[in-house]
Each structure stands twice: as structure tokens, then as C-alpha cells.
Design a protein around this motif. Sequence first.
Motif, mmCIF file in Angstrom:
data_model
loop_
_atom_site.group_PDB
_atom_site.id
_atom_site.type_symbol
_atom_site.label_atom_id
_atom_site.label_comp_id
_atom_site.label_asym_id
_atom_site.label_seq_id
_atom_site.Cartn_x
_atom_site.Cartn_y
_atom_site.Cartn_z
ATOM 1 N N LYS A 203 30.042 -6.007 0.019
ATOM 2 C CA LYS A 203 29.929 -6.946 1.093
ATOM 3 C C LYS A 203 29.632 -6.416 2.261
ATOM 4 O O LYS A 203 29.910 -5.313 2.571
ATOM 5 C CB LYS A 203 31.451 -7.677 1.029
ATOM 6 N N PRO A 204 29.018 -7.212 3.253
ATOM 7 C CA PRO A 204 28.924 -6.660 4.698
ATOM 8 C C PRO A 204 30.293 -6.477 5.422
ATOM 9 O O PRO A 204 31.190 -6.910 4.986
ATOM 10 C CB PRO A 204 28.371 -7.666 5.133
ATOM 11 N N LEU A 205 30.063 -5.511 6.150
ATOM 12 C CA LEU A 205 31.167 -4.802 7.235
ATOM 13 C C LEU A 205 31.090 -5.100 8.508
ATOM 14 O O LEU A 205 30.040 -4.307 8.974
ATOM 15 C CB LEU A 205 31.291 -3.559 6.583
ATOM 16 N N GLY A 206 31.844 -5.938 8.998
ATOM 17 C CA GLY A 206 31.559 -6.087 10.522
ATOM 18 C C GLY A 206 31.144 -7.189 10.966
ATOM 19 O O GLY A 206 30.087 -7.925 10.387
ATOM 20 N N THR A 207 31.684 -8.062 12.122
ATOM 21 C CA THR A 207 31.364 -9.109 12.693
ATOM 22 C C THR A 207 30.375 -8.942 13.840
ATOM 23 O O THR A 207 30.393 -7.878 14.595
ATOM 24 C CB THR A 207 32.365 -10.120 13.106
ATOM 25 N N ALA A 208 29.638 -10.060 14.204
ATOM 26 C CA ALA A 208 28.980 -9.827 15.666
ATOM 27 C C ALA A 208 29.684 -10.100 16.800
ATOM 28 O O ALA A 208 29.093 -9.848 18.072
ATOM 29 C CB ALA A 208 27.786 -10.958 15.438
ATOM 30 N N ARG A 209 30.972 -9.954 16.756
ATOM 31 C CA ARG A 209 31.822 -10.265 17.908
ATOM 32 C C ARG A 209 31.441 -9.418 19.129
ATOM 33 O O ARG A 209 31.401 -9.844 20.482
ATOM 34 C CB ARG A 209 33.147 -10.406 17.690
ATOM 35 N N PRO A 221 32.564 -14.541 15.810
ATOM 36 C CA PRO A 221 33.333 -13.969 14.620
ATOM 37 C C PRO A 221 32.466 -14.152 13.401
ATOM 38 O O PRO A 221 33.074 -14.285 12.210
ATOM 39 C CB PRO A 221 34.380 -14.347 14.902
ATOM 40 N N LEU A 222 31.118 -14.010 13.317
ATOM 41 C CA LEU A 222 30.353 -14.334 12.038
ATOM 42 C C LEU A 222 30.084 -12.716 11.491
ATOM 43 O O LEU A 222 29.752 -11.573 12.090
ATOM 44 C CB LEU A 222 29.140 -14.738 12.389
ATOM 45 N N THR A 223 30.425 -12.570 10.064
ATOM 46 C CA THR A 223 30.264 -11.370 9.408
ATOM 47 C C THR A 223 28.824 -11.256 9.184
ATOM 48 O O THR A 223 28.125 -11.787 8.332
ATOM 49 C CB THR A 223 30.955 -11.327 8.116
ATOM 50 N N PHE A 241 41.508 1.368 3.548
ATOM 51 C CA PHE A 241 41.818 1.281 4.939
ATOM 52 C C PHE A 241 40.067 1.398 5.528
ATOM 53 O O PHE A 241 40.031 2.747 5.346
ATOM 54 C CB PHE A 241 42.830 1.928 5.590
ATOM 55 N N VAL A 242 39.740 0.986 6.453
ATOM 56 C CA VAL A 242 38.515 1.144 7.092
ATOM 57 C C VAL A 242 38.255 0.713 8.425
ATOM 58 O O VAL A 242 38.625 -0.468 8.659
ATOM 59 C CB VAL A 242 37.236 0.800 6.209
ATOM 60 N N GLY A 243 37.668 1.462 9.366
ATOM 61 C CA GLY A 243 37.236 1.120 10.876
ATOM 62 C C GLY A 243 35.875 0.754 10.634
ATOM 63 O O GLY A 243 35.166 0.098 10.222
ATOM 64 N N ALA A 244 34.983 1.892 11.276
ATOM 65 C CA ALA A 244 33.960 2.230 11.039
ATOM 66 C C ALA A 244 32.717 1.253 11.807
ATOM 67 O O ALA A 244 31.774 1.333 12.536
ATOM 68 C CB ALA A 244 33.466 2.547 9.580
ATOM 69 N N SER A 245 32.965 -0.254 11.743
ATOM 70 C CA SER A 245 32.226 -1.291 12.076
ATOM 71 C C SER A 245 32.273 -1.312 13.691
ATOM 72 O O SER A 245 33.154 -1.014 14.379
ATOM 73 C CB SER A 245 32.608 -2.763 11.613
ATOM 74 N N MET A 246 31.042 -2.196 14.249
ATOM 75 C CA MET A 246 31.074 -2.064 15.873
ATOM 76 C C MET A 246 31.978 -3.012 16.379
ATOM 77 O O MET A 246 31.713 -3.224 17.628
ATOM 78 C CB MET A 246 29.638 -2.180 15.857
ATOM 79 N N ASP A 247 32.670 -3.819 15.428
ATOM 80 C CA ASP A 247 33.764 -5.221 16.223
ATOM 81 C C ASP A 247 35.037 -4.588 16.511
ATOM 82 O O ASP A 247 35.714 -5.234 16.604
ATOM 83 C CB ASP A 247 33.463 -6.249 15.227
ATOM 84 N N ARG A 248 35.146 -3.303 16.484
ATOM 85 C CA ARG A 248 36.566 -2.845 16.969
ATOM 86 C C ARG A 248 37.813 -3.356 16.088
ATOM 87 O O ARG A 248 38.657 -3.791 16.630
ATOM 88 C CB ARG A 248 36.741 -3.048 18.564
ATOM 89 N N THR A 249 37.712 -3.402 14.900
ATOM 90 C CA THR A 249 38.423 -3.866 14.001
ATOM 91 C C THR A 249 38.829 -2.608 12.678
ATOM 92 O O THR A 249 37.781 -2.168 12.333
ATOM 93 C CB THR A 249 37.873 -5.178 13.212
ATOM 94 N N PHE A 250 40.035 -2.668 12.389
ATOM 95 C CA PHE A 250 40.538 -1.828 11.407
ATOM 96 C C PHE A 250 40.815 -2.947 10.320
ATOM 97 O O PHE A 250 41.598 -3.819 10.587
ATOM 98 C CB PHE A 250 41.803 -1.103 11.867
#
Length: 312
Positions: A203-209, A221-223, A241-250
Motif C-alpha cells: 500500500k502507499p505510505l504517506g499523505t499529501a498534507r 489528507p489524501l494518501t 510501527f513506521v514514520g519515514a513518510s513526508m507527512d510527519r506521521t507515525f
Amino acid sequence: MPTANVIRAALIQPTKRGEIFVLDRETGQPIKPVTEVAAPQGNLGPGERMSPTQPASLELPAFRGATLRESDMWGATPVDQMVCRILFRRSRYEGHLTPITLDKPVLIDPGSVGGVNWGIMVANWMRFPDRAELLTREEANGRKLKLSNGKTPGGDADRPMLNTPYDAYGGLFMSPLGIPCAAPPRGLIAAVDLSSGRLLWSKPLGTARDTGPFDIPSMLPLTVGTPVSGGAVTTRGGLVFVGASMDRTFRAIDAATGRELWQANLPRVGNSTPMTYRSPVSGRQFVVVAAGGKPSLSISLGTKLVAYALPR
């Protein structure tokens, strides 16, 4: 890992080509078969040669996108999409084993930031091609290439190989607006059953927020699957548990299904691999992630370590 009802100590090696090699940890022999496949050839210059084949792990999923096509080129406007298509047509591209040669610029996919990033066998990975060309020393000296500052995505467009006959010149395959030419998603997370070699979910990881053209957050907030940099940790209870994406989300994800179970905002992007431990004092289990950001992904730096635990 279990193989034919026998437990073998295994070494699992992901690669920047997006492939996964599983080797016997004691002997180095493949547990999952390794096959030599034909590789494209090209002009490397006098005294250089290419291997006719490359090793491939064909019984496990490969974490790379489909073969690029001109019609796949992406852009925020018709103009920069058109430029991406022109650059694509002016580049050599024969799949993920395309070599860099003296003839013309080449597209490298997965690129230098792509392939598998850290976590395995829950793996977060990137679809982010490079565009690069090989120059003779004379051509490179004429362009006066500079050393990388380490802050631009994929390094710098200028990468001198000092005191060598050649230089590589290039970087991420981007539009004039600084947007990747390859269509989203660019960052994904997936899980593999090593015994069967079956892909369980992806699945994709991270939103455009928190991303957008000219580094202006879109607040959407679109994935979309943002670029990712950082690993995942999997607990014995089946949580990822994963962070990594550019939307500052854990995020906490069900390892069996890929369903997102929980998320929290971080002060900066969690470009790190989380860790989990149980306190010897309280007996509570904690999950900790470094929210440090990353300038090479146009992410401002931070200095926070953030810890989470279940309520008492």
C-alpha cells in the motif's frame, strides 16, 4: 526461517534494485534460488567491459515499479509533464538493469533513493527514478563539476569522480517545477511471507498534507505515497510501527493485513528506524522514534525523540 520443516539461520538482504536475497547465515549459500539473467549492454569506453548477466532473486516479490513508459510521465502542469516526456525520449531506458554509458543519458529505476529502504520483511520502498549520464574526464572538466553538498535529493547534479577517467552527471528524474516525473505513489510499504515468497499486502505510505509544488504544503489528507526515508519495526504482537513518510506521521499497522490501526503527528518527519523496548522499572512497553527530518528531501531538521506507550 522455516524451510522444509527445518529452522535455518537466514540473512535477508534487500537491494537498491528492489530485490530480496535470502542466504544461509552460516554458509552464504542461497536459501531462495538466485538466477543469472541477461543484462543490457553498452559503450563503457576503452578498457571497460560489462557483465553479460546479473544475479536475480526471482521467487520473491521485487519492490520496484512497472517498466517506465513515456505515457507514465507526471507533472503538476501540462508544460512540465511535456518536458518530462521529452527527457524520457532523449534517455536510454531498457528496464531496471539499464547501464550508464557514454552514448546518452540513462534512466535508472529504481534510482539512488529507491529500492528497499531499511525494513524487511515488512519493507518500505520507493519508486523514484534517476536520470544520469556518463562523461569522459575531458567533458567533465569542461563542465567544472562540483562536489555534492549532501543536501540535494540524490546528492547533487554535480558529482565529480576525482582522478578517474569518467564522471557521472545527473540526479533524480524531476520536472522543471521540482516534481518527480514518475507518477505516484512514490513511497510504499509491503509485507512478504518468506516461506511461500508470497506478497501479503502492499500500500502507499504517506499523505499529501505536508508536501506540494515549491515545498508549499497542500494540506490535503489524501494518501498519495510520498517519498520515504526511514525504516519500520515489527513487534512480536504483530504491529508494524513506521514514520519515514513526508507527512510527519507515525503509524501503527497490522502486520497481517496492512490495515492502519493508529497514527500520531510528529514535530518533524520520522526519517529513522523506530525501536521498541520494555522498561525494567515499570514493565511498560515503549516505542521510540527520532523525528529529525532530512534536508535532502526538503524537510526541515528537528531534534526530538518521541516515545509512545499504552495508558497505564
